[in-house]
Design a protein around this motif. Sequence first.
Motif, short mmCIF file in Angstrom:
data_model
loop_
_atom_site.label_atom_id
_atom_site.label_comp_id
_atom_site.label_asym_id
_atom_site.label_seq_id
_atom_site.Cartn_x
_atom_site.Cartn_y
_atom_site.Cartn_z
N GLY A 414 5.31 -58.13 19.30
CA GLY A 414 4.87 -57.32 18.17
C GLY A 414 4.73 -58.16 16.90
O GLY A 414 4.02 -57.79 15.97
N MET A 415 5.46 -59.27 16.83
CA MET A 415 5.38 -60.13 15.64
C MET A 415 4.28 -61.18 15.87
O MET A 415 4.54 -62.38 15.98
CB MET A 415 6.76 -60.77 15.39
CG MET A 415 6.97 -61.30 13.99
SD MET A 415 6.63 -60.11 12.67
CE MET A 415 7.89 -58.86 12.94
N GLY A 416 3.04 -60.72 15.96
CA GLY A 416 1.91 -61.63 16.07
C GLY A 416 1.96 -62.51 17.31
O GLY A 416 1.69 -63.70 17.24
N ARG A 516 6.06 -73.73 22.65
CA ARG A 516 5.20 -72.55 22.40
C ARG A 516 5.39 -72.04 20.96
O ARG A 516 4.44 -71.62 20.31
CB ARG A 516 5.51 -71.45 23.40
CG ARG A 516 5.38 -71.87 24.86
CD ARG A 516 3.94 -72.04 25.25
NE ARG A 516 3.23 -70.77 25.26
CZ ARG A 516 3.11 -69.98 26.32
NH1 ARG A 516 3.62 -70.35 27.48
NH2 ARG A 516 2.47 -68.84 26.26
N MET A 517 6.63 -72.07 20.49
CA MET A 517 6.89 -71.60 19.13
C MET A 517 6.23 -72.53 18.10
O MET A 517 5.77 -72.07 17.06
CB MET A 517 8.40 -71.56 18.86
CG MET A 517 9.13 -70.47 19.61
SD MET A 517 8.63 -68.82 19.06
CE MET A 517 10.04 -68.35 18.07
N PHE A 524 -3.42 -73.28 15.39
CA PHE A 524 -4.63 -72.74 14.74
C PHE A 524 -4.57 -71.22 14.58
O PHE A 524 -5.15 -70.66 13.67
CB PHE A 524 -5.87 -73.10 15.56
CG PHE A 524 -6.23 -74.54 15.45
CD1 PHE A 524 -6.55 -75.09 14.21
CD2 PHE A 524 -6.24 -75.36 16.56
CE1 PHE A 524 -6.88 -76.43 14.08
CE2 PHE A 524 -6.57 -76.70 16.44
CZ PHE A 524 -6.87 -77.24 15.21
N ASP A 525 -3.89 -70.56 15.53
CA ASP A 525 -3.87 -69.09 15.51
C ASP A 525 -2.83 -68.61 14.49
O ASP A 525 -1.63 -68.83 14.67
CB ASP A 525 -3.51 -68.60 16.92
CG ASP A 525 -3.40 -67.09 16.98
OD1 ASP A 525 -3.56 -66.43 15.93
OD2 ASP A 525 -3.16 -66.56 18.09
N HIS A 529 1.91 -65.57 11.34
CA HIS A 529 2.04 -65.58 9.87
C HIS A 529 1.48 -64.28 9.27
O HIS A 529 2.03 -63.74 8.32
CB HIS A 529 1.35 -66.81 9.28
CG HIS A 529 1.97 -68.10 9.76
ND1 HIS A 529 3.22 -68.50 9.37
CD2 HIS A 529 1.52 -69.04 10.63
CE1 HIS A 529 3.54 -69.65 9.96
NE2 HIS A 529 2.51 -69.99 10.73
N VAL A 530 0.39 -63.81 9.84
CA VAL A 530 -0.21 -62.56 9.36
C VAL A 530 0.72 -61.38 9.65
O VAL A 530 1.00 -60.55 8.79
CB VAL A 530 -1.60 -62.33 10.03
CG1 VAL A 530 -2.15 -60.95 9.67
CG2 VAL A 530 -2.58 -63.43 9.62
#
Length: 555
Positions: A414-416, A516-517, A524-525, A529-530
């Motif tokens: 859920g956190m991006g 992965r983190m 790039f993705d 952060h969003v």
Amino acid sequence: MRILLLVHAFNSLAQRLFVELAERGHDLTIEFDVNDAVTREAVAAVRPDLVLAPFLKRAIPEDVWRRVPCLIVHPGPPGDRGPSSLDWAVLEGAERWGVTVLQADGEFDAGPVWASQTFPMRDAAKAGLYRREVTEAAVTAVMQALERLTGGGAPMPVDPAAVRSRPVLPWSSRAIDWAADDTATVLRKIRSADGVPGVRDRVAGLHVNLFDAHPESRLTGPPGALLAQHHGAVCRATVDGAVWIGHMKRRSADPAAPTLKLPAAMVLGDAAVGLPEVDGDHRDVWYEESAGVGYLHFPFYNGAMGAGQCARLLAALGTALRRAPRVLVLMGGPDFWSNGIHLNLIEAADSPADESWRTINAINDVARAVLTAGDTLTVSALAGNAGAGGVFLALAADRVWARRGAVLNPHYRGMGNLYGSEYWTYVLPRRVGAEHARAVTEARLPMGAPEAVRRGLVDEAFGTTVEDFRAGVRARAEALAADPVLPELLAEKRRRRAADEAEKPLERYREEELERMHLNFYGFDPSYHVARYNFVFKIPKSRTPLYLARHRRAD
Ligand code: COA
């Protein structure tokens, strides 16, 4: 019943009702109250037997409540009306409070009553009362209301003599007069506004909102003066003592420059620099021991863990383990066990990516210390809820116990689409198996403690209140510590750890997760952060995520 949960947000109360209703076999789906058209569309698609609104900020459209019974959960006793119910109750020091399940009609909070529950109030912040007493009372009242509804009962009109309509609590009613208010008054004012919106104040010339207040019995000074700081909290004198203020939020005149709730000393900046560091009555990490059992408490505000807090927890864990209690219980806090890395501190950092990296490594160090504790049986005792990394940190222990009403969110996505760490790729499959591990993390839904037991994430769920649960934890932990088979259990635990280490070292799990983190933080993705920005600044969702709105999914 086919139930549509209509919510302003899928908050802790809505999540708890969701898991309780699902447990009882009801057919559930969720819609966020975005606007009337969306609500109508959802009702038309779901054709529910009932709309349940545990957390709503707007009225339900008339054509909806005329067609379908709509039950509203109001955090106040029958007759109480208005949007600041619990705020008023805390501010005025009510001795008892309640929850009412009423049927929506033309007037806000004024419909007939299906069920209600009352409870004694506690000296605590509004949010703590909401997460504990209000939530437990709401579950009981909603189940009673459903029973009456299905049994053909009818709601009772409210006695007009009991009606008490209260406006939004004005800022001025809880403004602190530092030259006149005693400690009890200051605490009541701040607690009535904690978690939102906080009490407006001026500290060292800055316009701030105050949160997270605790009494201090030893420090004194001229009323209003800042006296000390401790791990980010600041101590301020009242007329008869002092209070610790753990968190503040700067008030910004510019709506385009939103601010964050952060540790008070950080918000005060230069004004806190000269304050002496004093270890007073308010602590967020402490250890106690009795009957061969150690208890490590870490009631971090909102369950959020920054790198510094993790480092302090790790140090306390090290001290505790060196004392080698037979059993060590990781208590977390009463409202939350842990919600993983501290997203507000990360957002506030100069480089959120660097701070994310620092924090995830710090929480991983805590998880590793628990995983490698060979001479002590470790237990995670979840009185409160846990989310994301907080759940997987709990699974590092040998045993996991939860209060029956605790809600877990064992997923990061859920956190991006955060991949997650905390050794989850080791601890989750070791408990539930590789296949089920994927199902758990992909589901993105809250999980009640009974389901967590069925799925193997939790060993045992017991206790209704935090006090019941803690008594049960103590009894079980002492029994374990006194059990003659304990040395054998510990030997078996060491054997298994050594075998697991030989098969794949813990360090490798960590490296793979962090790889992965690293992409989540530095790649790039920008999704993480969003999502973090939207979460910490509470940007309302413009539509219901499909994993909640089952009625909108093609499958
Ligand atoms: N960092 C900072 N603050 C956090 C937090 C975190 N990891 N998790 C929760 N909070 C804060 C919320 O912002 C909110 O703050 P407020 O006091 O300003 O209102 C408060 O804790 C309560 O959270 P809320 O979301 O209202 O509680 P809830 O019980 O309704 O929902 C969760 C619980 C766990 C589902 C939700 O808080 C969540 O998704 N948290 C983020 C978990 C996460 O992704 N952690 C990072 C990865 S390890």
